[in-house]
Scaffold this active site. Structure first.
Site, PDB file in Angstrom:
ATOM      1  N   HIS A  65       0.850  -1.189   0.000  1.00 32.60           N
ATOM      2  CA  HIS A  65       0.000   0.000   0.000  1.00 32.60           C
ATOM      3  C   HIS A  65       0.889   1.243   0.000  1.00 32.60           C
ATOM      4  O   HIS A  65       2.026   1.207   0.467  1.00 32.60           O
ATOM      5  CB  HIS A  65      -0.870   0.027   1.251  1.00 32.60           C
ATOM      6  N   GLU A  67       0.870   3.890   1.845  1.00 36.22           N
ATOM      7  CA  GLU A  67       1.317   4.315   3.170  1.00 36.22           C
ATOM      8  C   GLU A  67       2.483   3.466   3.677  1.00 36.22           C
ATOM      9  O   GLU A  67       3.455   3.999   4.219  1.00 36.22           O
ATOM     10  CB  GLU A  67       0.160   4.236   4.179  1.00 36.22           C
TER      11      GLU A  67
END
Length: 173
Positions: A65, A67
């Site tokens: 992801h 993040e």
């Protein structure tokens, strides 16, 4: 936490928008790979120290992801897993995995473009960033360039549905 919230709220809108625009640029990189267009940057002392974008399908890795990719880069740059004094700007509200990682990384704040009513864990479905019982709470600011971030997601999924037809294929974010 109150001091961090006050600092975040007092930051000029133009500053938040500048960093969110860079997060949007990162999301466009994901989109170019036919990934869900989520991007983020991590800022410390007014400078971007890490960037990330969604690469789950490209890397064939659930953990890829935006993040988590940015957290990994920021930790390497700082030489520490603790990201105290840092703020993340992200185009879409973090999922449970990313929200947990943000708490674990001790990041000070997260500025969110669009909220995610189906899977967001910074207040939409649940708020893991400020959950009682954890030893760290992350300050949040929502809606910075929110319409642009939301439109980017909606357009991506509309194109995907048109490309695949309405076969019922699910794409998870």
């Amino acid at each position: 936490m109150e001091n961090r919230l006050k600092t975040l709220q007092e930051t000029e809108t133009a500053v938040h928008e500048r960093f969110m625009r860079e997060a949007i640029r990162q999301a466009r990189k994901a989109e170019a790979l036919e990934e869900v267009p989520i991007g983020c940057v991590i800022v410390r002392d007014g400078k971007i120290i890490a960037r990330g974008y969604n690469r789950r399908n490209t890397d064939q890795n659930t953990l890829s992801h935006a993040e988590l990719n940015a957290i990994r880069k920021a930790s390497k740059k700082l030489g520490d897993w603790r990201l105290e004094g840092c703020t993340m700007y992200v185009t879409l509200e973090p999922c449970q995995m990313c929200a947990g990682a943000l708490v674990q990384a001790r990041i000070d704040a997260v500025v969110i473009g669009a909220m995610n009513p189906k899977a967001g864990c910074a207040g939409s479905v649940i708020n893991l960033l400020q959950a009682d019982g954890f030893n760290h709470k992350v300050v949040t600011l929502e809606g910075v360039l929110g319409e642009e971030c939301s439109r980017m997601m909606k357009n991506f999924f509309a194109r995907l549905r048109a490309k695949k037809g309405t076969s019922g294929t699910k794409i998870q974010i």
